[in-house]
Scaffold this active site. Structure first.
Site, PDB file in Angstrom:
ATOM      1  N   ASP A   1       0.707  -1.187   0.035  1.00 44.63           N
ATOM      2  CA  ASP A   1       0.119   0.155   0.175  1.00 44.63           C
ATOM      3  C   ASP A   1       0.712   1.310   0.175  1.00 44.63           C
ATOM      4  OD1 ASP A   1      -2.801   1.169   0.234  1.00 44.63           O
ATOM      5  OD2 ASP A   1      -1.881   2.051   2.050  1.00 44.63           O
TER       6      ASP A   1
ATOM      7  N   GLU B   1       0.654   6.012   0.515  1.00 40.83           N
ATOM      8  CA  GLU B   1       0.044   7.119   0.975  1.00 40.83           C
ATOM      9  C   GLU B   1       0.763   8.111   0.054  1.00 40.83           C
ATOM     10  OE1 GLU B   1      -2.475   7.053   2.655  1.00 40.83           O
ATOM     11  OE2 GLU B   1      -2.263   4.960   3.268  1.00 40.83           O
TER      12      GLU B   1
ATOM     13  N   GLU C   1      -6.114  18.122   2.238  1.00 41.82           N
ATOM     14  CA  GLU C   1      -6.988  16.914   2.131  1.00 41.82           C
ATOM     15  C   GLU C   1      -6.198  15.757   2.261  1.00 41.82           C
ATOM     16  OE1 GLU C   1      -6.564  18.997  -0.896  1.00 41.82           O
ATOM     17  OE2 GLU C   1      -7.773  20.500   0.249  1.00 41.82           O
TER      18      GLU C   1
ATOM     19  N   HIS D   1      -5.140   6.710   8.060  1.00 37.05           N
ATOM     20  CA  HIS D   1      -4.538   5.654   7.095  1.00 37.05           C
ATOM     21  C   HIS D   1      -2.982   5.649   7.070  1.00 37.05           C
ATOM     22  CE1 HIS D   1      -7.943   4.349   4.513  1.00 37.05           C
ATOM     23  NE2 HIS D   1      -8.451   5.419   5.204  1.00 37.05           N
TER      24      HIS D   1
ATOM     25  N   ASP E   1      -2.099  -0.372   6.570  1.00 39.50           N
ATOM     26  CA  ASP E   1      -3.209  -0.644   5.627  1.00 39.50           C
ATOM     27  C   ASP E   1      -2.563  -1.957   4.811  1.00 39.50           C
ATOM     28  OD1 ASP E   1      -4.893   1.314   5.958  1.00 39.50           O
ATOM     29  OD2 ASP E   1      -4.660   2.337   4.502  1.00 39.50           O
TER      30      ASP E   1
END
Length: 169
Positions: free
Chosen positions: A7, A9, A52, A151, A156
């Site tokens: 995963d 980010e 965000e 997250h 994750d």
């Protein structure tokens, strides 16, 4: 057989708009059992962090400032995933980011077929048509406890390993 759940980010939704990877997390599975071996790096994106994105992963510009840039971790990352099947939830998002960074640093890109990429999002959509198949939704479906505020790529990837194993019995 060696598999890696993976995963990332990022600073945003599109590398074409200059967004970058800020964290990569990987979990090793050997014959569909977690080996306990993981790989994780925070990455300095050399750009600002949109609010965000910060709200999703909680990684600030200040925190990432002294972390290595992608070119400094690329070979270590490739060494960890080498000769492994990759398991990614929404590979259509993650792989373009990873491959852009690999191309930029003059490394070989990850090929879906050669590297045997399994996209658990696509698999889940076939298994549960019309239902929510986010990683969180699948975790609830399989009664996998998620304990997080934000997250994180490694967290994750660990959740994905559990979800993947439940999806495949």
């Amino acid at each position: 057989m060696r598999s890696i759940t993976l995963d990332i980010e990022t600073t945003g939704l599109s590398f074409l708009e200059g967004h970058k990877i800020v964290e990569i997390g990987c979990v090793e599975l050997l014959n569909n059992f977690p080996s306990g071996k993981t790989w994780q790096r925070y990455i300095n994106p050399e750009r600002s962090m949109p609010e965000e994105a910060y709200k999703i992963h909680g990684l600030s510009e200040e925190f990432l400032f002294n972390k290595p840039v992608f070119s400094e971790i690329a070979q270590d990352f490739l060494n960890f995933i080498r000769d492994s099947r990759l398991i990614i939830h929404n590979s259509r998002f993650d792989l373009p980011f990873i491959n852009y960074e690999l191309e930029t640093t003059k490394n070989e890109v990850i090929d879906n077929k050669k590297n045997k990429v399994t996209d658990t999002l696509s698999t889940a959509r076939k298994m549960f048509p019309g239902q929510s198949v986010s990683l969180d939704a699948l975790s609830k479906r399989y009664k996998i406890k998620i304990d997080r505020e934000n997250h994180g790529a490694l967290l994750d990837a660990k959740i994905l390993a559990e979800v993947y194993l439940e999806m495949h019995g």
